[in-house]
Enzyme design. Structure first.
Site, PDB file in Angstrom:
ATOM      1  N   HIS A 178       3.924  -1.975   2.917  1.00 16.55           N
ATOM      2  CA  HIS A 178       4.082  -0.796   2.634  1.00 16.55           C
ATOM      3  C   HIS A 178       5.183  -0.746   2.098  1.00 16.55           C
ATOM      4  O   HIS A 178       6.429  -0.795   2.498  1.00 16.55           O
ATOM      5  CB  HIS A 178       3.588   0.310   3.674  1.00 16.55           C
ATOM      6  CG  HIS A 178       2.258  -0.043   4.139  1.00 16.55           C
ATOM      7  ND1 HIS A 178       1.586  -0.480   5.504  1.00 16.55           N
ATOM      8  CD2 HIS A 178       1.251   0.921   3.897  1.00 16.55           C
ATOM      9  CE1 HIS A 178       0.658  -0.810   5.561  1.00 16.55           C
ATOM     10  NE2 HIS A 178      -0.351   0.290   4.884  1.00 16.55           N
TER      11      HIS A 178
ATOM     12  N   ASP B 275       0.644  -1.581  -0.089  1.00 17.93           N
ATOM     13  CA  ASP B 275      -0.147  -0.147  -0.178  1.00 17.93           C
ATOM     14  C   ASP B 275       1.068   1.479  -0.338  1.00 17.93           C
ATOM     15  O   ASP B 275       2.175   1.390   0.344  1.00 17.93           O
ATOM     16  CB  ASP B 275      -1.089   0.009   1.405  1.00 17.93           C
ATOM     17  CG  ASP B 275      -1.299  -0.364   1.169  1.00 17.93           C
ATOM     18  OD1 ASP B 275      -1.918  -1.690   0.153  1.00 17.93           O
ATOM     19  OD2 ASP B 275      -2.907  -1.006   1.997  1.00 17.93           O
TER      20      ASP B 275
END
Length: 407
Positions: free
Chosen positions: A357, A216
């Site tokens: 991430h 993400d």
């Protein structure tokens, strides 16, 4: 100890000897430059796949006086040398041509030891020699490439699925071969940078365990390095990108497509979508969708709402499946490669969707270490869509997905 005069004298003598040596070397080089040259050359050829290799044309040439005697004791002359060279004596042809595969192959000539020694020593001040190598260009037996298009022997251009020898390609409506990840007739396929159908990436085994690594908030500084690590191990991942970052790292997005990774939408500004009405939600999603499409000509296939916040309005406005996760690494909090790696290894199981991430260096490093370790444990590293398909699940727009276990 030397006195000053003795020391200076030694310096002068040293300099004189150095200059004399340099002058001698230069004189030898200049002298050898003007020596007559014997050239042995192999001509380049072009064939098509599966054609028999031809008799390669090799010839020797000489620029200089024709009556030079190379060996005073035997009377061996330059004319005799040239005659033998043109009969193929004194050297051998070396090549690794594979006439079944397209490509350009080198044709090298190597002097046999006896002749090489004569050129280097016995004839060193009489002759120079040089070898001119050639090539064999093996063309596709079905036709010829014209940049990204392929012209068949009958004059028409290849279209759709096309087998050209051992390789398979797909040519779009304009007749241009496709590369990277492609949606064709409702199915996802992968092609390498040359347009060849990538058998490794297209072979997800539904009977083997698999997980989907997802990232993400990117792309980020380390995203391309992460993708390169995935590619080097035949692995793929899904990237849920933010619109505010995509234009900063367009090459990362292109590399995702080239390597068969999946494009996901993580909105534009990472807002909690459940705080907004339909119009605001649509704006957050659609901008990122459109900017990704403008870079690679493909739209994201799924959305991951920031913070996992979802309601019926978000589901309605998404326009694609909503993908969440079953393993949260908390990498944003840990920011330690070893802790992240160990957490995944100790937690992950078949069918999991792992949340990370790619904007954190610790996460990039942890993933680079994780890829081979997970594969050693038998996991296939695939995209979300690949895992769903392997498990017989059809992803529906607006529906929520957390994992794809067989249980």
């Amino acid at each position: 100890m030397y006195n000053d005069l003795e020391y200076k004298n030694k310096i002068v003598v040293g300099l004189i000897m150095t200059f004399a040596l340099l002058f001698f070397c230069a004189s030898v080089s200049v002298y050898q430059y003007f020596l007559p040259v014997v050239t042995i050359q192999v001509n380049s050829v072009t064939i098509r796949q599966d054609d028999e290799l031809p008799e390669f044309e090799i010839y020797a040439d000489y620029s200089g006086e024709q009556d030079i005697v190379l060996d005073e004791s035997t009377g061996y002359s330059i004319n005799q040398l040239m005659s033998e060279l043109n009969q193929g004596k004194g050297y051998q042809l070396v090549n690794d041509v594979d006439n079944t595969k397209e490509g350009t192959y080198a044709l090298n000539l190597e002097l046999l030891d006896e002749l090489k020694e004569k050129f280097l020593y016995s004839w060193n001040y009489k002759l120079r020699f040089r070898i001119v190598t050639g090539t064999v260009e093996v063309l596709n037996k079905y036709g010829d490439w014209e940049e990204g298009r392929f012209k068949l022997l009958d004059g028409s251009y290849a279209s759709g699925w096309t087998n050209l020898g051992p390789e398979t390609y797909y040519f779009n409506e304009e007749g241009v071969r496709v590369t990277g990840k492609q949606e064709i007739s409702g199915n996802t396929y992968y092609f390498n940078k040359d347009g060849k159908f990538d058998t490794e990436k297209n072979s997800v085994n539904p009977n083997r365990p698999m997980i989907a690594l997802t990232f993400d908030d990117g792309p980020g500084l380390g995203t391309e390095r992460l993708i390169e690590a995935l590619e080097s191990h035949g692995a793929r991942a899904t990237f849920f990108m933010m619109g505010t970052r995509v234009n900063t790292y367009p090459n990362a997005v292109r590399k995702m497509v080239e390597t068969g990774c999946e494009l996901g939408n993580h909105t534009t500004n990472h807002l909690k979508l459940t705080d907004y009405a339909a119009e605001g939600i649509a704006t957050e999603i659609n901008y990122t969708r459109d900017v990704i499409d403008s870079i690679v000509g493909q739209k994201p296939t799924m959305v991951r709402p920031p913070y996992g916040a979802v309601n019926e309005v978000v589901q309605s406005e998404a326009g694609v499946p909503l993908v969440f996760w079953s393993v949260d690494t908390l990498d944003w909090q840990l920011k330690d490669a070893q802790l992240i790696r160990n957490y995944v290894l100790n937690t992950v199981k078949d069918g999991d969707i792992v949340l990370m991430h790619d904007i954190y260096e610790a996460t990039v490093q942890a993933t680079i270490e994780l890829i081979p370790l997970l594969q050693e444990r038998g996991y296939q590293l695939v995209t979300v869509s690949e895992m769903a398909k392997a498990r017989g699940i059809t992803l529906e727009n607006g529906a929520k997905y957390y994992n794809f276990t067989n249980k």
